[in-house]
Enzyme design. Structure first.
Site, PDB file in Angstrom:
ATOM      1  CE  LYS A 185      -3.302   2.590   2.655  1.00 22.09           C
ATOM      2  NZ  LYS A 185      -4.164   2.723   3.802  1.00 22.09           N
ATOM      3  CD  GLU A 191       9.701  -5.833   6.510  1.00 22.18           C
ATOM      4  OE1 GLU A 191       9.486  -4.708   6.004  1.00 22.18           O
ATOM      5  OE2 GLU A 191       9.418  -6.128   7.685  1.00 22.18           O
ATOM      6  N   GLY A 246      -4.425  -1.591   5.299  1.00 24.36           N
ATOM      7  CA  GLY A 246      -3.642  -2.749   4.853  1.00 24.36           C
ATOM      8  C   GLY A 246      -4.300  -4.074   5.198  1.00 24.36           C
ATOM      9  NE  ARG A 247      -5.571  -3.467  11.406  1.00 24.65           N
ATOM     10  CZ  ARG A 247      -4.873  -2.339  11.443  1.00 24.65           C
ATOM     11  NH1 ARG A 247      -3.756  -2.226  10.761  1.00 24.65           N
ATOM     12  NH2 ARG A 247      -5.291  -1.306  12.151  1.00 24.65           N
ATOM     13  CD  GLU A 332      -0.882  -4.031  11.668  1.00 22.10           C
ATOM     14  OE1 GLU A 332       0.366  -4.089  11.672  1.00 22.10           O
ATOM     15  OE2 GLU A 332      -1.545  -4.131  10.628  1.00 22.10           O
ATOM     16  CG  HIS A 363      -2.496 -35.482  18.740  1.00 23.57           C
ATOM     17  ND1 HIS A 363      -2.817 -36.592  19.490  1.00 23.57           N
ATOM     18  CD2 HIS A 363      -3.467 -35.374  17.796  1.00 23.57           C
ATOM     19  CE1 HIS A 363      -3.911 -37.157  18.994  1.00 23.57           C
ATOM     20  NE2 HIS A 363      -4.332 -36.436  17.964  1.00 23.57           N
ATOM     21  CE  LYS A 488       6.403  -0.560   9.448  1.00 24.01           C
ATOM     22  NZ  LYS A 488       5.324   0.002   8.647  1.00 24.01           N
TER      23      LYS A 488
HETATM   24  O1  F6P Z   1       2.936  -3.722   9.941  1.00 29.66           O
HETATM   25  C1  F6P Z   1       2.526  -2.464   9.566  1.00 29.66           C
HETATM   26  C2  F6P Z   1       1.927  -2.447   8.216  1.00 29.66           C
HETATM   27  O2  F6P Z   1       1.776  -1.103   7.913  1.00 29.66           O
HETATM   28  C3  F6P Z   1       0.599  -3.197   8.084  1.00 29.66           C
HETATM   29  O3  F6P Z   1      -0.472  -2.515   8.590  1.00 29.66           O
HETATM   30  C4  F6P Z   1       0.573  -3.410   6.617  1.00 29.66           C
HETATM   31  O4  F6P Z   1      -0.382  -4.363   6.247  1.00 29.66           O
HETATM   32  C5  F6P Z   1       1.990  -3.843   6.359  1.00 29.66           C
HETATM   33  O5  F6P Z   1       2.765  -3.033   7.225  1.00 29.66           O
HETATM   34  C6  F6P Z   1       2.470  -3.709   4.939  1.00 29.66           C
HETATM   35  O6  F6P Z   1       2.383  -2.397   4.506  1.00 29.66           O
HETATM   36  P1  F6P Z   1       2.454  -2.021   2.984  1.00 29.66           P
HETATM   37  O7  F6P Z   1       1.309  -2.682   2.287  1.00 29.66           O
HETATM   38  O8  F6P Z   1       2.371  -0.535   2.933  1.00 29.66           O
HETATM   39  O9  F6P Z   1       3.762  -2.522   2.437  1.00 29.66           O
END
Ligand code: F6P
Length: 525
Positions: A185, A191, A246-247, A332, A363, A488
């Site tokens: 987003k 990452e 995002g979620r 979150e 188990h 971060k």
């Molecule tokens: O972990 C924080 C966060 O902002 C989440 O809310 C989001 O889903 C994720 O990082 C990934 O963010 P992006 O889609 O901006 O890469």
């Protein structure tokens, strides 16, 4: 509302007695929506409590809160944003949201067209590079609905910055028959950007030209300008509104890999399933309102009884990703200790969500669920009908679910345990004592008819609305996530200290972190 739940918890500690043989109560606490059946009969609820809560919900303007959500009002005040995920699956929109709604539909058409273009270029595997909400929803849906794949198409997912994740995803992949999806987003996530750079390098190392590489890179984002600056072609950028959290973004362009894997019709069915719950949450009376009851149950356990954790156990191997998906959605969204008014909450908020797949986890951690010192309420999730050829396995699977839910409630008394002993000596008594199960442990069951795209959409939307209603009742903004920022920022400061061992370590860092950095430097150096 919270006071009502606290008072109820004080008065109702014997769940076994509440359930007893009260068939009318059990019926009243089961709800059917479309093909979904939700069973709250093994929760410490009474119909009288639900009537009181319905009055309290109205007094707290919970309908108004839902109206705000669906009307695109600012429900995320700290970021001054609406939360438009319900609009993504709505068949129509109020006049003031018509422009966004039309854009969302146009985006779906673009998603389908791009999926076809990629397939025409010979792409068979899409590798989704994204994390959090840009990973968990599509991954859950892909694994849950794998049997609905278009022949010859598959997805792989890389979330972690750990190079081992990318390496595993690239294993055996044909560079000529794959494409990478940068799902982000913000388009600023470390990452995802790092994985994308490495994926492009991997394509280059395999001899692909820059033109061929750029044909294989797709971006899903709310920041098209950042994707462009990264080098993604305009016709490979799919966008979604900033007001999609995002979620909550599975229903947006973030669902593009699903359109590729399953086709646009099945993606539409997923959205329809969610829309079904959108209608339900707005129209059902509180006493029969599934997301409301889920919210009440969570709050009753957390605020009323003080249970710190809740487990979700899917008796369906295809839903193995459900617990981690719900971890992000619940923790979150509502893992906060400050309310929208800026004040410290006076009650505990989101529980720790964890779980796994039944029967396997019977188990593993079920021992603690039955006899551990903490009560952990469980939500069982399953499909009544199976979709595989080993038909005789399914009754066995569901019998296990029913047995666990009954055993958690019933427990086993000392007398029952002792009756299994052949003697009455001290050792036999001690053994019997250890075989006592307290029982009285609550559970809910969410039963789908079949695990279809529609049913999965409904299941996820149930939880989305539960989270929103719970957040409202706690006075929390469920749509921001400031708690992930500090780590971060610090990572941004620490990374150069690891990549350049000559940089002096800043003395303002705490002694523990400095010791760790010295160790990491010596190992990497
Ligand atoms: O972990 C924080 C966060 O902002 C989440 O809310 C989001 O889903 C994720 O990082 C990934 O963010 P992006 O889609 O901006 O890469």
């Amino acid at each position: 509302m919270l006071e009502l739940l606290r008072a109820h918890a004080v008065r109702h500690r014997d769940l076994r007695a509440m359930v007893g043989s009260d068939h009318a109560r059990a019926t009243a606490l089961c709800i059917e929506i479309g093909g979904l059946w939700l069973d709250f009969s093994k929760q410490p609820l009474t119909t009288a409590l639900l009537d009181d809560l319905a009055i309290a919900a109205d007094a707290q303007h919970l309908r108004g809160a839902l109206d705000d959500l669906f009307a695109g009002a600012i429900v995320n005040p700290s970021e001054q944003r609406a939360a438009l995920h319900p609009l993504l699956r709505a068949s129509e929109a109020p006049p003031h949201l018509l422009a966004q709604h039309t854009a969302m539909h146009a985006a779906r058409v673009e998603m389908a067209a791009l999926a076809e273009r990629l397939a025409e270029r010979g792409v068979e595997t899409l590798v989704n590079l994204g994390i959090g909400g840009s990973d968990l929803g599509p991954k859950l849906a892909y694994e849950a609905l794998r049997s609905h794949r278009i022949d010859g198409r598959q997805l792989r997912f890389v979330a972690n910055v750990d190079g081992a994740a990318l390496e595993a995803a690239l294993g055996g992949l044909d560079p000529a028959r794959c494409a990478f999806v940068l799902a982000s987003k913000s388009f600023g996530t470390q990452e995802t950007r790092m994985n994308a750079v490495s994926a492009m390098r991997w394509l280059q190392e395999h001899g692909l030209s820059s033109a061929a590489i750029s044909e294989r890179m797709v971006a899903l984002t709310s920041k098209p300008e950042a994707a462009r600056a990264f080098g993604i072609r305009d016709d490979s950028i799919l966008t979604f509104d900033e007001a999609i959290g995002g979620r909550y973004s599975l229903w947006s362009a973030i669902g593009f890999p699903l359109v590729f894997a399953f086709g646009p019709e099945r993606f539409a069915a997923l959205l329809d399933g969610a829309a079904c719950i959108d209608r339900h949450v707005r129209s059902a009376p509180w006493q029969r309102n599934a997301p409301f009851l889920m919210a009440i149950v969570e709050l009753l356990h957390r605020v009323g009884y003080g249970y710190p954790a809740q487990a979700v156990v899917a008796y369906d191997e295809r839903l193995a990703r459900l617990p981690e998906y719900l971890q992000q959605l619940v923790m979150e969204s509502n893992g906060k200790s400050i309310g929208v008014d800026g004040r410290q909450l006076s009650v505990p908020a989101a529980p720790v969500i964890w779980g796994g797949v039944g029967t396997s986890v019977q188990h593993a951690f079920f021992q603690a669920l039955h006899q551990g010192t903490d009560v952990v309420p469980v939500t069982f999730v399953a499909a009544r009908l199976a979709d595989h050829r080993f038909a005789d396995h399914h009754p066995a699977l569901l019998a296990n679910l029913a047995a666990q839910s009954a055993a958690l409630l019933r427990g086993r008394s000392f007398d029952e345990a002792l009756a299994q002993e052949s003697t009455r000596d001290t050792a036999a008594v001690a053994r019997a004592q250890q075989r006592v199960f307290g029982g009285n442990r609550p559970s809910s069951t969410l039963l789908m008819e079949r695990l279809t795209p529609h049913a999965l959409g409904s299941l996820i939307a149930l939880y989305e609305h539960q989270v929103f209603l719970t957040g409202r009742l706690l006075g929390i903004n469920s749509f921001d996530q400031w708690g992930v920022e500090l780590g971060k920022e610090l990572c941004g400061e620490l990374l150069p200290l690891l990549t350049d061992a000559d940089q002096p370590l800043p003395p303002h860092l705490d002694a523990g972190t400095l010791a760790m950095l010295r160790r990491l430097r010596s190992v990497s150096g």
